[in-house]
Design a protein around this motif. Sequence first.
Motif, PDB file in Angstrom:
ATOM      1  N   TYR A  56       0.840  -1.207   0.000  1.00 19.01           N
ATOM      2  CA  TYR A  56       0.000   0.000   0.000  1.00 19.01           C
ATOM      3  C   TYR A  56       0.870   1.251   0.000  1.00 19.01           C
ATOM      4  CZ  TYR A  56      -4.374  -2.448   1.022  1.00 19.01           C
ATOM      5  OH  TYR A  56      -5.480  -3.248   0.947  1.00 19.01           O
ATOM      6  N   PRO A  59      -0.625   6.493   3.445  1.00 14.47           N
ATOM      7  CA  PRO A  59      -1.861   7.290   3.467  1.00 14.47           C
ATOM      8  C   PRO A  59      -1.603   8.735   3.901  1.00 14.47           C
ATOM      9  CG  PRO A  59      -1.844   5.689   5.258  1.00 14.47           C
ATOM     10  CD  PRO A  59      -0.648   5.394   4.408  1.00 14.47           C
ATOM     11  N   GLU A  60      -0.522   8.976   4.622  1.00 13.70           N
ATOM     12  CA  GLU A  60      -0.245  10.343   5.086  1.00 13.70           C
ATOM     13  C   GLU A  60       0.594  11.136   4.092  1.00 13.70           C
ATOM     14  OE1 GLU A  60       1.107  10.549   9.104  1.00 13.70           O
ATOM     15  OE2 GLU A  60      -0.245   8.927   9.703  1.00 13.70           O
ATOM     16  N   CYS A  61       1.036  10.475   3.018  1.00 21.67           N
ATOM     17  CA  CYS A  61       1.840  11.156   1.979  1.00 21.67           C
ATOM     18  C   CYS A  61       2.998  11.937   2.624  1.00 21.67           C
ATOM     19  CB  CYS A  61       0.970  12.103   1.148  1.00 21.67           C
ATOM     20  SG  CYS A  61      -0.534  11.373   0.517  1.00 21.67           S
ATOM     21  N   ASN A 232      -8.957  15.681   5.694  1.00 19.89           N
ATOM     22  CA  ASN A 232      -8.515  14.317   6.006  1.00 19.89           C
ATOM     23  C   ASN A 232      -9.649  13.464   6.585  1.00 19.89           C
ATOM     24  OD1 ASN A 232      -5.802  13.820   5.183  1.00 19.89           O
ATOM     25  ND2 ASN A 232      -5.156  15.403   6.643  1.00 19.89           N
ATOM     26  N   LYS A 235     -11.325  12.202   3.585  1.00 24.64           N
ATOM     27  CA  LYS A 235     -10.470  11.204   2.923  1.00 24.64           C
ATOM     28  C   LYS A 235     -10.474   9.878   3.683  1.00 24.64           C
ATOM     29  CE  LYS A 235      -5.515  10.399   2.771  1.00 24.64           C
ATOM     30  NZ  LYS A 235      -4.254  10.646   2.069  1.00 24.64           N
ATOM     31  N   TYR A 236     -10.328   9.945   5.011  1.00 24.39           N
ATOM     32  CA  TYR A 236     -10.280   8.707   5.790  1.00 24.39           C
ATOM     33  C   TYR A 236     -11.669   8.066   5.941  1.00 24.39           C
ATOM     34  CZ  TYR A 236      -5.344   9.147   6.772  1.00 24.39           C
ATOM     35  OH  TYR A 236      -3.976   9.203   6.631  1.00 24.39           O
ATOM     36  N   ASN A 239     -11.324   6.973   1.111  1.00 28.42           N
ATOM     37  CA  ASN A 239     -10.225   6.257   0.461  1.00 28.42           C
ATOM     38  C   ASN A 239      -8.885   6.705   1.038  1.00 28.42           C
ATOM     39  OD1 ASN A 239      -8.645   4.832  -1.300  1.00 28.42           O
ATOM     40  ND2 ASN A 239      -9.147   6.037  -3.113  1.00 28.42           N
ATOM     41  N   PRO A 240      -8.452   6.068   2.126  1.00 27.08           N
ATOM     42  CA  PRO A 240      -7.224   6.535   2.804  1.00 27.08           C
ATOM     43  C   PRO A 240      -5.981   6.474   1.909  1.00 27.08           C
ATOM     44  CG  PRO A 240      -8.332   4.812   4.074  1.00 27.08           C
ATOM     45  CD  PRO A 240      -9.066   4.928   2.789  1.00 27.08           C
ATOM     46  N   TYR A 241      -5.933   5.484   1.012  1.00 27.98           N
ATOM     47  CA  TYR A 241      -4.754   5.360   0.126  1.00 27.98           C
ATOM     48  C   TYR A 241      -5.065   6.053  -1.199  1.00 27.98           C
ATOM     49  CZ  TYR A 241      -4.044   1.529   3.427  1.00 27.98           C
ATOM     50  OH  TYR A 241      -3.921   0.770   4.558  1.00 27.98           O
ATOM     51  N   ASN A 242      -5.479   7.311  -1.121  1.00 25.59           N
ATOM     52  CA  ASN A 242      -5.994   7.961  -2.336  1.00 25.59           C
ATOM     53  C   ASN A 242      -4.916   8.265  -3.365  1.00 25.59           C
ATOM     54  OD1 ASN A 242      -4.922   9.979  -0.682  1.00 25.59           O
ATOM     55  ND2 ASN A 242      -6.317  11.544  -1.413  1.00 25.59           N
TER      56      ASN A 242
END
Length: 355
Positions: A56, A59-61, A232, A235-236, A239-242
């Motif tokens: 994956y 998620p926080e980039c 966020n 997003k969470y 789709n957290p892994y956007n």
Amino acid sequence: MSRFLRKAYRSLEVYVPGEQPRDKKYIKLNTNESPFPPSPEVLEAVANEAGDLQLYSDPECTALRKTAAELYGLKPENIFCGNGSDEVLNFAFGAFCDETKGMAFPSISYGFYPVYGDLYGLDCAAIPLKDDFSVDPADYFGLDKNIVIANPNAPTGMLLTVPQIRSILDANRDNLVIIDEAYVDFGGKSCLPLIAEYDNLLVVQTFSKSRSLAGARLGFGFAQPEIIADLNRVKYSTNPYNINRCTLAAGEAALRSQAYYDRNCLTIIENRDYTTQALREMGFEVLPSKANFIFARHPQICGETLYRTLKDMGILVRHFSREEIAAFVRITIGSAEQMRALVNAIQTILAGGGN
Ligand code: PMP
């Protein structure tokens, strides 16, 4: 349409992206992409990252936000990463508007704003432009709505100054003001420095235009940390892994290739000046653009005919059928060679030789 579709989607007029025909190879000047490939560093970073696609993405980039924060003099907490700036805008409409707080935007602007408005059932105000197609900041005072303005605006290419944006922010302390800077790198001035001062400002940018990454899908939202935390939450919840791994790597490498993209922007500005002048010499009215496209109309040929004739000749531009702008075509600024081909084709058409 199936009988299962929820009500909100049934009557929705969906966004229509610019055409991407596969029937032949066109000179593609219709969706404001860059004519330049991503930088060599970006290509290398993507190739390296591809070997880890079984994992994956972050998620926080973290790395991308850290690099961007250093470049822009911000903190990572000021930065949200979206799957294209479309996703940032979508999340913002969803997070900050509801039945009591609608959205105002210029009546001629990015076609996605009214679509998001409909999707979320918002009370939207489409504010007419002035006769010269510019945005009047005073029209956005006292509306009691959130506001989204593309700056430069699309499809006009016309720019508001930072003091004009500031006047909108001052008059809307209790409304969120979204400034969509998709095209700011082609001669505009960003209002990113205002973020520290205004808790009602969200600046949206994209990697799709000046950074040659339209196909990677990456955009930023910049704001004070509370706004970013709200985005966020959306997003969470979806789709957290956007952002995928290759795009995260591409984005970080692109930020480190700033000199390459700055040079490309200068070339686009030169090509824009050349095309604007050539079209004006042929009798076109060309709005003053600070974007990587121009919006132009000719007294003797309607926008749709020009669009169709150019398409037959292998050149794609964008035409919008809305009455107020039906006379215009929007032309993306490409390479010098592409713009010479466009100018030659239009000369042929005006001389009565187009097919
Ligand atoms: N804002 C404006 C004004 C645009 O024209 C576009 C591109 N069509 C976008 C946002 C979205 O760009 P992307 O999702 O590729 O970042």
